[in-house]
Design a protein around this motif. Structure first.
Motif, PDB file in Angstrom:
ATOM      1  N   GLY B  81    -107.547  46.861 -44.621  1.00 33.14           N
ATOM      2  CA  GLY B  81    -108.277  47.890 -45.360  1.00 33.14           C
ATOM      3  C   GLY B  81    -108.750  47.469 -46.749  1.00 33.14           C
ATOM      4  O   GLY B  81    -109.943  47.616 -47.064  1.00 33.14           O
ATOM      5  N   PRO B  82    -107.870  46.919 -47.583  1.00 31.31           N
ATOM      6  CA  PRO B  82    -108.307  46.539 -48.933  1.00 31.31           C
ATOM      7  C   PRO B  82    -109.444  45.508 -48.936  1.00 31.31           C
ATOM      8  O   PRO B  82    -110.351  45.582 -49.773  1.00 31.31           O
ATOM      9  CB  PRO B  82    -107.034  45.944 -49.558  1.00 31.31           C
ATOM     10  CG  PRO B  82    -105.911  46.612 -48.818  1.00 31.31           C
ATOM     11  CD  PRO B  82    -106.407  46.799 -47.413  1.00 31.31           C
ATOM     12  N   HIS B  83    -109.411  44.551 -47.997  1.00 32.87           N
ATOM     13  CA  HIS B  83    -110.513  43.568 -47.912  1.00 32.87           C
ATOM     14  C   HIS B  83    -111.822  44.268 -47.556  1.00 32.87           C
ATOM     15  O   HIS B  83    -112.876  43.979 -48.123  1.00 32.87           O
ATOM     16  CB  HIS B  83    -110.197  42.511 -46.848  1.00 32.87           C
ATOM     17  CG  HIS B  83    -108.986  41.682 -47.128  1.00 32.87           C
ATOM     18  ND1 HIS B  83    -108.877  40.878 -48.244  1.00 32.87           N
ATOM     19  CD2 HIS B  83    -107.833  41.523 -46.437  1.00 32.87           C
ATOM     20  CE1 HIS B  83    -107.703  40.259 -48.215  1.00 32.87           C
ATOM     21  NE2 HIS B  83    -107.051  40.642 -47.141  1.00 32.87           N
ATOM     22  N   MET B  84    -111.752  45.199 -46.587  1.00 27.64           N
ATOM     23  CA  MET B  84    -112.973  45.895 -46.164  1.00 27.64           C
ATOM     24  C   MET B  84    -113.530  46.753 -47.300  1.00 27.64           C
ATOM     25  O   MET B  84    -114.746  46.826 -47.497  1.00 27.64           O
ATOM     26  CB  MET B  84    -112.687  46.757 -44.940  1.00 27.64           C
ATOM     27  CG  MET B  84    -112.539  45.935 -43.666  1.00 27.64           C
ATOM     28  SD  MET B  84    -112.514  46.999 -42.197  1.00 27.64           S
ATOM     29  CE  MET B  84    -112.690  45.779 -40.885  1.00 27.64           C
ATOM     30  N   GLN B  85    -112.623  47.401 -48.038  1.00 29.28           N
ATOM     31  CA  GLN B  85    -113.082  48.235 -49.152  1.00 29.28           C
ATOM     32  C   GLN B  85    -113.727  47.388 -50.253  1.00 29.28           C
ATOM     33  O   GLN B  85    -114.737  47.784 -50.846  1.00 29.28           O
ATOM     34  CB  GLN B  85    -111.912  49.051 -49.710  1.00 29.28           C
ATOM     35  CG  GLN B  85    -111.503  50.193 -48.780  1.00 29.28           C
ATOM     36  CD  GLN B  85    -110.040  50.602 -48.924  1.00 29.28           C
ATOM     37  OE1 GLN B  85    -109.424  50.376 -49.963  1.00 29.28           O
ATOM     38  NE2 GLN B  85    -109.480  51.200 -47.881  1.00 29.28           N
ATOM     39  N   ALA B  86    -113.155  46.215 -50.508  1.00 24.71           N
ATOM     40  CA  ALA B  86    -113.734  45.322 -51.519  1.00 24.71           C
ATOM     41  C   ALA B  86    -115.115  44.845 -51.083  1.00 24.71           C
ATOM     42  O   ALA B  86    -116.046  44.764 -51.903  1.00 24.71           O
ATOM     43  CB  ALA B  86    -112.809  44.126 -51.762  1.00 24.71           C
ATOM     44  N   ALA B  87    -115.281  44.554 -49.790  1.00 25.64           N
ATOM     45  CA  ALA B  87    -116.591  44.132 -49.272  1.00 25.64           C
ATOM     46  C   ALA B  87    -117.596  45.280 -49.368  1.00 25.64           C
ATOM     47  O   ALA B  87    -118.750  45.080 -49.764  1.00 25.64           O
ATOM     48  CB  ALA B  87    -116.470  43.639 -47.834  1.00 25.64           C
ATOM     49  N   ALA B  88    -117.128  46.482 -49.029  1.00 26.73           N
ATOM     50  CA  ALA B  88    -118.021  47.648 -49.053  1.00 26.73           C
ATOM     51  C   ALA B  88    -118.490  47.977 -50.470  1.00 26.73           C
ATOM     52  O   ALA B  88    -119.566  48.537 -50.660  1.00 26.73           O
ATOM     53  CB  ALA B  88    -117.318  48.854 -48.431  1.00 26.73           C
ATOM     54  N   ALA B  89    -117.687  47.612 -51.471  1.00 28.25           N
ATOM     55  CA  ALA B  89    -118.078  47.850 -52.865  1.00 28.25           C
ATOM     56  C   ALA B  89    -119.181  46.893 -53.316  1.00 28.25           C
ATOM     57  O   ALA B  89    -119.903  47.162 -54.265  1.00 28.25           O
ATOM     58  CB  ALA B  89    -116.858  47.712 -53.787  1.00 28.25           C
TER      59      ALA B  89
END
Lengths: 108, 108
Positions: B81-89
Motif C-alpha cells: 500500500g505505501p508504495h502504491m500511494q507514493a506512486a499515485a502521489a
C-alpha cells in the motif's frame, strides 16, 4: 524468445492499443501478420511481443529495435503504411519509446 | 534477465505511468525501490522491468507474476500500500493485465 535487460543498447517500443473487445482478436492477428510479413525483415528489428489484455479492451505490443534510427526508418518504409492504417482503423494507439532502466528477477 | 515467451503460464502486468518530466527520475527510483524492498519477496513474483520514456513523460513497468491469484494477493498485501500511494502521489497510472499471444524474434 525475447529477453529484457538493463543497459542493453536498443530502443524499446511499448505500444498500447485501445480496442473494442469484439475487435481484439482481429487486431492481435493484424499485428502478428504485420510483424511476420514486414517488420521482422526490416533493418534493426529485434523482436515484437503481442499481448492481449484479460479484459478484452487492450492489445500491447512490446517491441525492440536496434536503434532510434532503425525505428524511424521503419515508420517511413512504404511497406509499413498499410499495416499501420489497418491498425488505426481498428484501434487507437499510443506508442511509447523507452529504454530499460532496471530488470529485477525473482532470483536477484 | 527477463524472458518473454508465448504460452508461458503467467500473468503479465503492463503498467503505464504518466508523469511530469521533472518527476520521472523520482518515480523510476520509487518503482525500483518498491520492487527490491517488497514486490520481489512476495509469492508469485517473477520479474519487474522498469522503463523510462525518451520524452520524459512516461514510466512503464513490465512485470510478470505466476498467476492472477498471486497478483491479487500482492495488491491486498499491507506492505504494498505505501508504495502504491507514493506512486499515485507522483503519477497517474493504468495497469493492463495481459497474456502473451506471440513472441517474434529476428531469428524466427
Amino acid at each position: 524468445m525475447t529477453t529484457i535487460q538493463a543497459d542493453a543498447d536498443m530502443l524499446t517500443l511499448v505500444n498500447v492499443f485501445s480496442v473494442k473487445p469484439e475487435n481484439q482478436p482481429k487486431l492481435v492477428q493484424l499485428l502478428v501478420d504485420a510483424t511476420q510479413q514486414t517488420m521482422r525483415h526490416l533493418p534493426g528489428f529485434i523482436s515484437a511481443n503481442i499481448h492481449k489484455s484479460v479484459d478484452g479492451t487492450k492489445v500491447v505490443n512490446y517491441a525492440q529495435w536496434r536503434s532510434r534510427e532503425d525505428f524511424d526508418a521503419m515508420r517511413l518504409n512504404p511497406s509499413v503504411g498499410p499495416h499501420m492504417q489497418a491498425a488505426a482503423a481498428l484501434a487507437q494507439f499510443e506508442p511509447i519509446l523507452c529504454e530499460v532502466v532496471d530488470s529485477i528477477s525473482e532470483g536477484k
